[in-house]
Design a protein around this motif. Structure first.
Motif, PDB file in Angstrom:
ATOM      1  N   ALA A 181       0.841  -1.201   0.000  1.00 23.08           N
ATOM      2  CA  ALA A 181       0.000   0.000   0.000  1.00 23.08           C
ATOM      3  C   ALA A 181       0.876   1.250   0.000  1.00 23.08           C
ATOM      4  O   ALA A 181       0.630   2.199  -0.761  1.00 23.08           O
ATOM      5  N   LYS A 182       1.889   1.256   0.844  1.00 23.90           N
ATOM      6  CA  LYS A 182       2.802   2.412   0.900  1.00 23.90           C
ATOM      7  C   LYS A 182       3.484   2.612  -0.447  1.00 23.90           C
ATOM      8  O   LYS A 182       3.569   3.733  -0.943  1.00 23.90           O
ATOM      9  N   HIS A 183       3.938   1.525  -1.054  1.00 26.53           N
ATOM     10  CA  HIS A 183       4.604   1.582  -2.359  1.00 26.53           C
ATOM     11  C   HIS A 183       3.690   2.177  -3.423  1.00 26.53           C
ATOM     12  O   HIS A 183       4.126   2.907  -4.298  1.00 26.53           O
ATOM     13  N   ARG A 184       2.396   1.879  -3.350  1.00 26.04           N
ATOM     14  CA  ARG A 184       1.430   2.343  -4.349  1.00 26.04           C
ATOM     15  C   ARG A 184       0.766   3.670  -3.996  1.00 26.04           C
ATOM     16  O   ARG A 184      -0.082   4.155  -4.726  1.00 26.04           O
ATOM     17  N   GLY A 185       1.114   4.222  -2.843  1.00 27.79           N
ATOM     18  CA  GLY A 185       0.505   5.488  -2.442  1.00 27.79           C
ATOM     19  C   GLY A 185      -0.900   5.331  -1.881  1.00 27.79           C
ATOM     20  O   GLY A 185      -1.658   6.294  -1.794  1.00 27.79           O
ATOM     21  N   ILE A 186      -1.259   4.121  -1.469  1.00 33.60           N
ATOM     22  CA  ILE A 186      -2.560   3.873  -0.838  1.00 33.60           C
ATOM     23  C   ILE A 186      -2.441   4.271   0.625  1.00 33.60           C
ATOM     24  O   ILE A 186      -1.544   3.815   1.332  1.00 33.60           O
ATOM     25  N   ARG A 187      -3.328   5.134   1.073  1.00 40.96           N
ATOM     26  CA  ARG A 187      -3.285   5.613   2.457  1.00 40.96           C
ATOM     27  C   ARG A 187      -4.111   4.689   3.357  1.00 40.96           C
ATOM     28  O   ARG A 187      -5.245   4.380   3.045  1.00 40.96           O
ATOM     29  N   LEU A 188      -3.486   4.280   4.442  1.00 40.00           N
ATOM     30  CA  LEU A 188      -4.156   3.448   5.444  1.00 40.00           C
ATOM     31  C   LEU A 188      -4.454   4.320   6.654  1.00 40.00           C
ATOM     32  O   LEU A 188      -3.539   4.964   7.155  1.00 40.00           O
ATOM     33  N   PRO A 189      -5.623   4.427   7.142  1.00 45.17           N
ATOM     34  CA  PRO A 189      -6.872   3.782   6.752  1.00 45.17           C
ATOM     35  C   PRO A 189      -7.747   4.642   5.840  1.00 45.17           C
ATOM     36  O   PRO A 189      -8.870   4.263   5.559  1.00 45.17           O
ATOM     37  N   GLU A 190      -7.256   5.799   5.396  1.00 45.64           N
ATOM     38  CA  GLU A 190      -8.106   6.702   4.611  1.00 45.64           C
ATOM     39  C   GLU A 190      -8.646   6.046   3.337  1.00 45.64           C
ATOM     40  O   GLU A 190      -9.821   6.214   3.004  1.00 45.64           O
ATOM     41  N   ASP A 191      -7.789   5.331   2.599  1.00 41.83           N
ATOM     42  CA  ASP A 191      -8.228   4.679   1.356  1.00 41.83           C
ATOM     43  C   ASP A 191      -8.731   3.255   1.617  1.00 41.83           C
ATOM     44  O   ASP A 191      -9.766   2.851   1.101  1.00 41.83           O
ATOM     45  N   ILE A 192      -7.979   2.505   2.392  1.00 48.02           N
ATOM     46  CA  ILE A 192      -8.340   1.119   2.741  1.00 48.02           C
ATOM     47  C   ILE A 192      -7.946   0.890   4.195  1.00 48.02           C
ATOM     48  O   ILE A 192      -6.803   1.153   4.583  1.00 48.02           O
ATOM     49  N   ALA A 193      -8.894   0.419   4.991  1.00 45.86           N
ATOM     50  CA  ALA A 193      -8.589   0.046   6.382  1.00 45.86           C
ATOM     51  C   ALA A 193      -7.947  -1.340   6.374  1.00 45.86           C
ATOM     52  O   ALA A 193      -8.232  -2.161   5.503  1.00 45.86           O
ATOM     53  N   LEU A 194      -7.078  -1.598   7.330  1.00 45.45           N
ATOM     54  CA  LEU A 194      -6.363  -2.868   7.396  1.00 45.45           C
ATOM     55  C   LEU A 194      -6.451  -3.424   8.808  1.00 45.45           C
ATOM     56  O   LEU A 194      -6.193  -2.726   9.787  1.00 45.45           O
ATOM     57  N   LEU A 195      -6.813  -4.695   8.890  1.00 49.26           N
ATOM     58  CA  LEU A 195      -6.892  -5.392  10.169  1.00 49.26           C
ATOM     59  C   LEU A 195      -6.259  -6.761  10.001  1.00 49.26           C
ATOM     60  O   LEU A 195      -6.569  -7.482   9.053  1.00 49.26           O
ATOM     61  N   GLY A 196      -5.342  -7.123  10.906  1.00 47.12           N
ATOM     62  CA  GLY A 196      -4.686  -8.427  10.855  1.00 47.12           C
ATOM     63  C   GLY A 196      -5.147  -9.315  11.994  1.00 47.12           C
ATOM     64  O   GLY A 196      -5.828  -8.874  12.919  1.00 47.12           O
ATOM     65  N   PHE A 197      -4.781 -10.581  11.919  1.00 43.97           N
ATOM     66  CA  PHE A 197      -5.045 -11.544  12.985  1.00 43.97           C
ATOM     67  C   PHE A 197      -3.718 -12.028  13.539  1.00 43.97           C
ATOM     68  O   PHE A 197      -2.758 -12.196  12.804  1.00 43.97           O
ATOM     69  N   GLU A 252      -9.060 -10.130  21.457  1.00 39.62           N
ATOM     70  CA  GLU A 252      -9.101  -8.708  21.787  1.00 39.62           C
ATOM     71  C   GLU A 252      -8.789  -7.902  20.539  1.00 39.62           C
ATOM     72  O   GLU A 252      -7.842  -8.204  19.814  1.00 39.62           O
ATOM     73  N   LEU A 253      -9.602  -6.897  20.253  1.00 40.76           N
ATOM     74  CA  LEU A 253      -9.369  -6.010  19.118  1.00 40.76           C
ATOM     75  C   LEU A 253      -8.421  -4.902  19.549  1.00 40.76           C
ATOM     76  O   LEU A 253      -8.709  -4.152  20.471  1.00 40.76           O
ATOM     77  N   ILE A 254      -7.273  -4.828  18.875  1.00 38.78           N
ATOM     78  CA  ILE A 254      -6.270  -3.804  19.170  1.00 38.78           C
ATOM     79  C   ILE A 254      -6.307  -2.789  18.024  1.00 38.78           C
ATOM     80  O   ILE A 254      -5.857  -3.070  16.915  1.00 38.78           O
ATOM     81  N   LEU A 255      -6.900  -1.636  18.286  1.00 38.16           N
ATOM     82  CA  LEU A 255      -7.023  -0.612  17.238  1.00 38.16           C
ATOM     83  C   LEU A 255      -5.786   0.271  17.246  1.00 38.16           C
ATOM     84  O   LEU A 255      -5.399   0.828  18.271  1.00 38.16           O
ATOM     85  N   ARG A 256      -5.183   0.361  16.075  1.00 30.75           N
ATOM     86  CA  ARG A 256      -4.006   1.216  15.869  1.00 30.75           C
ATOM     87  C   ARG A 256      -4.279   2.110  14.675  1.00 30.75           C
ATOM     88  O   ARG A 256      -5.409   2.410  14.369  1.00 30.75           O
ATOM     89  N   ALA A 257      -3.256   2.471  13.967  1.00 30.28           N
ATOM     90  CA  ALA A 257      -3.371   3.487  12.917  1.00 30.28           C
ATOM     91  C   ALA A 257      -4.059   3.023  11.640  1.00 30.28           C
ATOM     92  O   ALA A 257      -4.433   3.849  10.817  1.00 30.28           O
ATOM     93  N   THR A 258      -4.259   1.726  11.428  1.00 32.59           N
ATOM     94  CA  THR A 258      -4.754   1.260  10.123  1.00 32.59           C
ATOM     95  C   THR A 258      -6.241   0.988  10.059  1.00 32.59           C
ATOM     96  O   THR A 258      -6.737   0.541   9.041  1.00 32.59           O
ATOM     97  N   ALA A 259      -6.957   1.217  11.139  1.00 35.33           N
ATOM     98  CA  ALA A 259      -8.406   0.947  11.116  1.00 35.33           C
ATOM     99  C   ALA A 259      -9.190   2.144  11.583  1.00 35.33           C
ATOM    100  O   ALA A 259      -8.694   3.049  12.171  1.00 35.33           O
TER     101      ALA A 259
END
Length: 135
Positions: free
Chosen positions: A62-78, A128-135
């Motif tokens: 996403a960073k390489h392509r200029g996609i802003r997280l979470p403004e353009d696409i939110a990201l959540l991992g497990f 537990e949901l850990i919210l950080r900068a990507t969501a």
């Protein structure tokens, strides 16, 4: 597995699922699969990565392509998303792997003294949901 729970959760919430919005990847081809997925221009506003390696790979791409997280696409991992691996703290679902292992060992050790049952036990452990900068 996790994907089935994801589908059941969508159904429970009354949400539809479009298979074209899936990015099927394995640990071995995660970067290539993500590139193909993003090249397809799928209309997505969030990505749910089934493990932290996929989440980090998506954050890099996403960073390489200029996609802003979470403004353009939110990201959540497990799983376990360590800080400091990327410059962007990734939101994630904290999974109690140690407790999963302990419960599995308890069931395995108790099954040695009992006949094998065809019925499966369902064990629910707290996540537990850990919210950080990507969501």
């Amino acid at each position: 597995g996790k994907y089935q729970v994801f589908l059941e959760s969508l159904t429970h919430l009354g949400l539809s699922h479009d298979e074209k919005r899936n990015c099927h990847a394995s640990i071995q081809n995660v970067e290539e699969s993500l590139q193909r997925f993003l090249d397809s221009k799928a209309d997505v506003d969030a990505l749910l990565a089934l493990n932290y390696k996929m989440a980090f790979a998506f954050a890099r791409e996403a960073k390489h392509r200029g996609i802003r997280l979470p403004e353009d696409i939110a990201l959540l991992g497990f799983g376990i998303c360590e800080t400091g691996i990327t410059d962007l703290p990734i939101s994630y679902v904290k999974v109690p792997y140690l407790e999963f292992g302990i419960e599995a060992m308890k069931r395995l050790s108790s099954s040695k003294s009992k006949p094998i049952q065809k019925k499966r036990d369902i064990v629910i452990l707290k996540t537990e949901l850990i919210l950080r900068a990507t969501a």
